[in-house]
Design an enzyme around this catalytic site. Structure first.
Site, PDB file in Angstrom:
ATOM      1  N   CYS A 160      -5.701  -2.972   1.766  1.00  0.00           N
ATOM      2  CA  CYS A 160      -5.613  -3.131   3.227  1.00  0.00           C
ATOM      3  C   CYS A 160      -6.972  -3.294   3.904  1.00  0.00           C
ATOM      4  CB  CYS A 160      -4.826  -1.973   3.825  1.00  0.00           C
ATOM      5  SG  CYS A 160      -4.132  -2.363   5.458  1.00  0.00           S
ATOM      6  N   GLU A 176       0.833  -1.201   0.000  1.00  0.00           N
ATOM      7  CA  GLU A 176       0.000   0.000   0.000  1.00  0.00           C
ATOM      8  C   GLU A 176       0.873   1.258   0.000  1.00  0.00           C
ATOM      9  OE1 GLU A 176      -3.602   1.796   2.859  1.00  0.00           O
ATOM     10  OE2 GLU A 176      -2.376   0.104   3.525  1.00  0.00           O
ATOM     11  N   LYS A 217      -9.298   2.736  -2.696  1.00  0.00           N
ATOM     12  CA  LYS A 217      -9.660   2.125  -1.414  1.00  0.00           C
ATOM     13  C   LYS A 217     -11.052   2.550  -0.961  1.00  0.00           C
ATOM     14  CE  LYS A 217      -7.452   1.362   3.130  1.00  0.00           C
ATOM     15  NZ  LYS A 217      -6.237   1.680   3.918  1.00  0.00           N
TER      16      LYS A 217
END
Length: 569
Positions: free
Chosen positions: A147, A44, A110
């Site tokens: 994540c 990330e 994300k």
């Protein structure tokens, strides 16, 4: 079934070093291509390092990060690369780009932005609600997540699988704390099994200020079974061959996949490969719990020192358990030639403590210097004599010795450019059993998040691994003491650490109230006294050096309590 060779490239990147990070990414990418990989996943925000924090508020930094991504993409070949970066559109996104053949083919943004513990992503980014596209790599439909997207059971992975994904790549910068690996494995196994889709999890490795990222990248099959695991606390390129079921076959075999879902759009990324797949999966054995914490301390110390431009460190050696552990960690992190010990005996230092410090230095093969503090101590007492006349000596006189030692260490640091490593542990930091501008003076607090009982366990483990006494047995056996007055012992003013540490764990890490701790069986008077000490010493901790985080809640980013505070719960 389709076959695909994937690589999880867990790298030690540096926040803000855009050029250096791109160079490391390209080196790993070339290694993955040489290994015949169809896809290589990076952590990330790999372009910027993680967490970039308020660098993201600077438009120039974000623009240069975009340019760095383009530079990386221009050097890609057949293998698809998934690389994290901050994407500036109308808003700023925590994103991952999929690159190959010299360009960026598409971007995933994300969805779930963590805003708890050490995370503050909602300060910088906006969430996305778009699950796709699917990137077709070697004939396999690949979905990308970032994540936190994998941590929610209702996150995008289920929708992506229902929309045709045959493989999910999850790129991470997941900080370490004790037992975190087992939590991740349970979560990822559940996510893969629930969605009936293989998951490739790649994690960052390295130290960044107080945070340590432990790597341990993993791959799970569609049944939630662990296929491969990378190394902990070191860079690694984990290469795995996967057999992937077509999405229609998965839905036919699993009734949970029969729900109607809109197919996600597809983006061609790389052509099918005819390479023969023979690579056996590699499953690294996890470290034992105490060893795991030790390696986190070593990595966090090494990266803080090196990434901030220091070569050597200096430590005040007292002959006690804490300074002995810090010196041992420093040697493992930096090499004995880069660690210097300073002995600063006072009128209250026991002969045994001096001998223990000298034995430790000999066992570690580090250079030591002795600077007696008695002349300065005597001079200060004379200077303050008139002001203190008629007042019984006490804590101020004791702390004066610690402050003289802090001044000596900081002067040595100033003279030679060595970083001072402080030696206070979490139990002391919690209760204020440390001296501001004294033993708290320094640049990095190695064991700031390590409670006293764990300090002992770490020393025992390191000696056992060495097969000899690195840390002298006499250090482990003697009662802890600051040696600031005759026959002083820590337990003169604190409960036994076997009692203190569990109370602190509940109050600091568990956020339990005084009443809850009393109900769990602890002595009410002891609990109230310890809670008062913790609350009263918040101002000290605000002035402490950063240190390695190894618990779920450290004194630092995790815990933000007001200094001015009259609530007594």
């Amino acid at each position: 079934m389709s076959r695909i060779r994937v690589a999880a490239a867990q790298l030690d990147l540096v926040v803000g070093d855009l050029e250096g990070n791109v160079a490391r990414l390209l080196d790993a990418y070339e290694a993955a291509e040489d290994a015949g990989c169809d896809l290589v996943a990076f952590p990330e925000l790999a372009i910027t390092g993680y967490p970039p924090e308020d660098l993201l508020l600077r438009p120039t930094f974000v623009a240069q990060a975009g340019e760095a991504l383009e530079k990386f993409a221009s050097r890609t070949g057949r293998a698809a690369a998934v690389v994290g970066f901050p994407e500036a559109r109308r808003d700023l996104y925590n994103a991952a780009a999929v690159c190959s053949h010299g360009r960026v083919h598409g971007v995933y943004r994300k969805h779930l932005l963590p805003n708890y513990a050490v995370f503050d992503e909602q300060r910088y980014f906006v969430p996305s609600t778009v699950d796709g596209p699917l990137f077709v790599v070697n004939g396999v439909r690949v979905a990308v997540t970032v994540c936190e997207d994998a941590w929610s059971p209702t996150g995008p992975i289920l929708t992506q699988a229902a929309g045709g994904a045959e493989l999910v790549v999850n790129v991470n910068a997941s900080p370490y704390y004790a037992a975190r690996l087992r939590e991740r494995e349970t979560m990822l196994a559940t996510r893969a099994a629930d969605a009936s889709v293989p998951v490739v999890y790649v994690n960052l490795v390295g130290g960044q200020d107080e945070l340590v990222f432990d790597g341990a990248s993993m791959v799970f099959d569609e049944g939630g079974h662990l296929v491969a695991r990378g190394k902990q606390f070191t860079e690694d390129l984990l290469v795995v061959d996967l057999e992937v079921r077509p999405s229609f076959r998965r839905r036919l075999l699993d009734p949970r996949g029969r729900a109607t879902a809109t197919p996600l759009p597809e983006v061609p990324v790389s052509e099918a490969s005819l390479a023969v797949r023979t690579s056996p999966p590699r499953v690294e054995t996890p470290l034992e719990p105490v060893r795991e914490v030790y390696e986190a301390l070593v990595l966090g110390t090494r990266d803080y020192v090196r990434k901030n431009g220091f070569e050597r460190v200096v430590i005040g050696l007292s002959g006690g358990i804490d300074s002995s552990l810090v010196a041992t960690v420093a040697v493992d992190a930096l090499g004995a030639e880069n660690v210097v010990g300073v002995l600063m005996p006072s009128r209250y230092s026991s002969e045994g403590s001096l001998t223990d410090a000298e034995r430790l230095a000999k066992n570690l093969d580090i250079r030591i210097h002795t600077v007696a503090i008695e002349p300065a101590h005597h001079a200060f007492q004379d200077m303050l004599g008139d002001l203190f006349e008629g007042i019984e000596p006490g804590l101020a006189e004791e702390n004066l010795q610690a402050r003289i030692r802090g001044t000596i260490l900081m002067t040595v640091s100033n003279k030679f450019g060595w970083l001072v490593l402080t030696t206070g542990n979490k139990s002391e930091m919690a209760t204020g059993y440390s001296t501001l501008y004294g033993d708290m003076a320094g640049g990095f607090a190695v064991i700031k998040d390590v409670p006293k009982m764990l300090v002992y366990a770490l020393c025992v483990e390191r000696n056992a691994r060495a097969g000899r006494e690195l840390i002298p047995e006499t250090v482990l056996e003697k009662p802890p003491s600051a040696e600031l007055r005759p026959d002083q012992r820590d337990e003169d003013s604190l409960p036994a650490y076997s009692t203190l540490d569990p109370i602190l764990e509940g109050y600091v890490e568990g956020d339990l109230s005084v009443a809850e701790l009393e109900e769990s069986g602890f002595d009410p008077d002891v609990v109230r006294r310890i809670a008062t000490l913790v609350d009263r010493n918040e101002y000290k901790r605000r002035q402490a050096a950063p240190g390695v985080r190894v618990s779920p809640k450290a004194f630092g980013k995790d815990r933000r309590l007001p200094i001015t505070n009259r609530w007594g719960g």
